[in-house]
Design an enzyme around this catalytic site. Sequence first.
Site, PDB file in Angstrom:
ATOM      1  N   GLU A  51       0.776  -1.246   0.000  1.00 12.20           N
ATOM      2  CA  GLU A  51       0.000   0.000   0.000  1.00 12.20           C
ATOM      3  C   GLU A  51       0.808   1.299   0.000  1.00 12.20           C
ATOM      4  O   GLU A  51       0.561   2.172   0.820  1.00 12.20           O
ATOM      5  CB  GLU A  51      -0.957   0.004   1.198  1.00 12.20           C
ATOM      6  CG  GLU A  51      -1.841  -1.226   1.283  1.00 12.20           C
ATOM      7  CD  GLU A  51      -2.744  -1.240   2.516  1.00 12.20           C
ATOM      8  OE1 GLU A  51      -2.643  -0.321   3.345  1.00 12.20           O
ATOM      9  OE2 GLU A  51      -3.551  -2.172   2.635  1.00 12.20           O
TER      10      GLU A  51
ATOM     11  N   GLU B 184      -5.846 -11.125  -0.732  1.00 12.43           N
ATOM     12  CA  GLU B 184      -6.595 -10.973   0.522  1.00 12.43           C
ATOM     13  C   GLU B 184      -8.097 -10.977   0.246  1.00 12.43           C
ATOM     14  O   GLU B 184      -8.837 -10.104   0.734  1.00 12.43           O
ATOM     15  CB  GLU B 184      -6.196  -9.671   1.227  1.00 12.43           C
ATOM     16  CG  GLU B 184      -4.694  -9.527   1.428  1.00 12.43           C
ATOM     17  CD  GLU B 184      -4.287  -8.290   2.209  1.00 12.43           C
ATOM     18  OE1 GLU B 184      -5.150  -7.629   2.804  1.00 12.43           O
ATOM     19  OE2 GLU B 184      -3.078  -8.000   2.219  1.00 12.43           O
TER      20      GLU B 184
HETATM   21  C1  XIL Z   1      -5.681  -6.806   8.901  1.00 12.42           C
HETATM   22  C2  XIL Z   1      -5.808  -7.958   9.881  1.00 12.42           C
HETATM   23  O1  XIL Z   1      -6.602  -8.978   9.327  1.00 12.42           O
HETATM   24  C3  XIL Z   1      -6.431  -7.447  11.157  1.00 12.42           C
HETATM   25  O2  XIL Z   1      -6.442  -8.486  12.150  1.00 12.42           O
HETATM   26  C4  XIL Z   1      -5.663  -6.242  11.691  1.00 12.42           C
HETATM   27  O3  XIL Z   1      -6.324  -5.704  12.817  1.00 12.42           O
HETATM   28  C5  XIL Z   1      -5.541  -5.165  10.613  1.00 12.42           C
HETATM   29  O4  XIL Z   1      -4.954  -5.735   9.465  1.00 12.42           O
HETATM   30  N1  XIL Z   1      -4.744  -5.027   4.237  1.00 12.42           N
HETATM   31  C6  XIL Z   1      -3.686  -5.819   4.599  1.00 12.42           C
HETATM   32  C7  XIL Z   1      -3.804  -6.733   5.762  1.00 12.42           C
HETATM   33  O5  XIL Z   1      -2.662  -5.872   3.879  1.00 12.42           O
HETATM   34  O6  XIL Z   1      -2.591  -6.886   6.439  1.00 12.42           O
HETATM   35  C8  XIL Z   1      -4.864  -6.259   6.716  1.00 12.42           C
HETATM   36  O7  XIL Z   1      -5.007  -7.243   7.740  1.00 12.42           O
HETATM   37  C9  XIL Z   1      -6.174  -6.012   5.985  1.00 12.42           C
HETATM   38  C10 XIL Z   1      -6.007  -4.922   4.954  1.00 12.42           C
END
Ligand code: XIL
Length: 387
Positions: free
Chosen positions: A163, A269
């Site tokens: 990001e 994701e």
């Molecule tokens: C999220 C986790 O799932 C949560 O447990 C944490 O509180 C915040 O981060 N983008 C990403 C991930 O790259 O690392 C994030 O994961 C979700 C958004």
Amino acid sequence: MIRLKQAITTLSLSASLAIASGSLAEQRSEPTLKEALEGKFLVGATLNGWMLSDSDHPAYDLIETHFSSISPANSMKWGPMNPQPGEYKLEQADAFAAYGAQQGLDMIGHTLFWHSQTPNWVFEDSEGNPLTREALLARMRERARMMAERYGDRIKTWDVVNESIEGDGSWRKSKFQQIIGDDFTEQAFRIAMEELPADAKLLYNDYSMTDEGRRKAVVAMVKDFQEKGVRIDGIGMQGHWGMSYPSAQEIEKSILMFAETGVPVHITELDIDLLGRDHFFGANVDIGRIQANEENNPYADGKLPAEEEERFADRYAEVFAVLLKHSDKIERVTFWGVTDEDSWLNFWPVRGRTNFALLFDRDYQPKPAFYRIVELAAKTNSEPTAE
Ligand code: XIL
């Protein structure tokens, strides 16, 4: 089935003991995801902290049956691993790597450098003054080297930068960017290229990769790296998507644009937010959270009406139709979680909401969306597209 505790204690023997549990899938009557998607792309799930500290967590059954790749939800981020200078909390990351190696799973190092979940100390000297560019680059190199030494033999794919590009295509004004400058992402990839093993795959990962500005900037960045000899081996589209956004056309457009650079796409994701986000889309973790209430949390008992379940399955089918059509350009599709119970969307952006985002329900059973994907994959097998 060999469980996590044994996986850790038998780590040195893991090569000879790997994949001792192939029979689980056979005991189940439903098809398995990894079999349905075999030859198309790897299919991944996330291990969260609860799973990594409980070797008997029920999610392991599903992981071993259905998935071929795993990502750590939080355990390999800078903050959770290294909350204070010199203080390391590596138990969960170690457990993740040991388990994946023992099971013979593809593993993702998520994530080396991200503006979120990185503690302030990383950007400051011992007196609290901002670091110089050189000092921060040295600190990043130290982290990459530690990860390479500890996990590089087993973890072969890394989200190097997460990001760093905004939706309009500009560089995110993170502390990394402010101290290092606009070449933060390039420097991060140079460090990863030098410190991680030569066979490591280096990915750029971001959310809302269908935003026009961001996708153009990602393509330009990848081409720039390629011209300069900075290695980049894949583009990660996070895939935190909603019930109607982004459209299938926009998802397809991004996959095609990214694949044109010559590197594969990873859906890193994936989850679909059934309840939705009124005020924004995407997965910007910097936005504030609100509390669950009767209005925004309509299925608080975890039971979804059949017609909603169908609507959800339709949306997953729409997304997978695109992914399957372009499976030659996609290396992996990872779900952000295993069951609805462990989805981060129960906590974000609305705290304490009972959300529905994944293919397995709170009883660890496959949902209609699961069967739709399996059917679609089988159909794609028998009716190959012209491409
Ligand atoms: C999220 C986790 O799932 C949560 O447990 C944490 O509180 C915040 O981060 N983008 C990403 C991930 O790259 O690392 C994030 O994961 C979700 C958004």
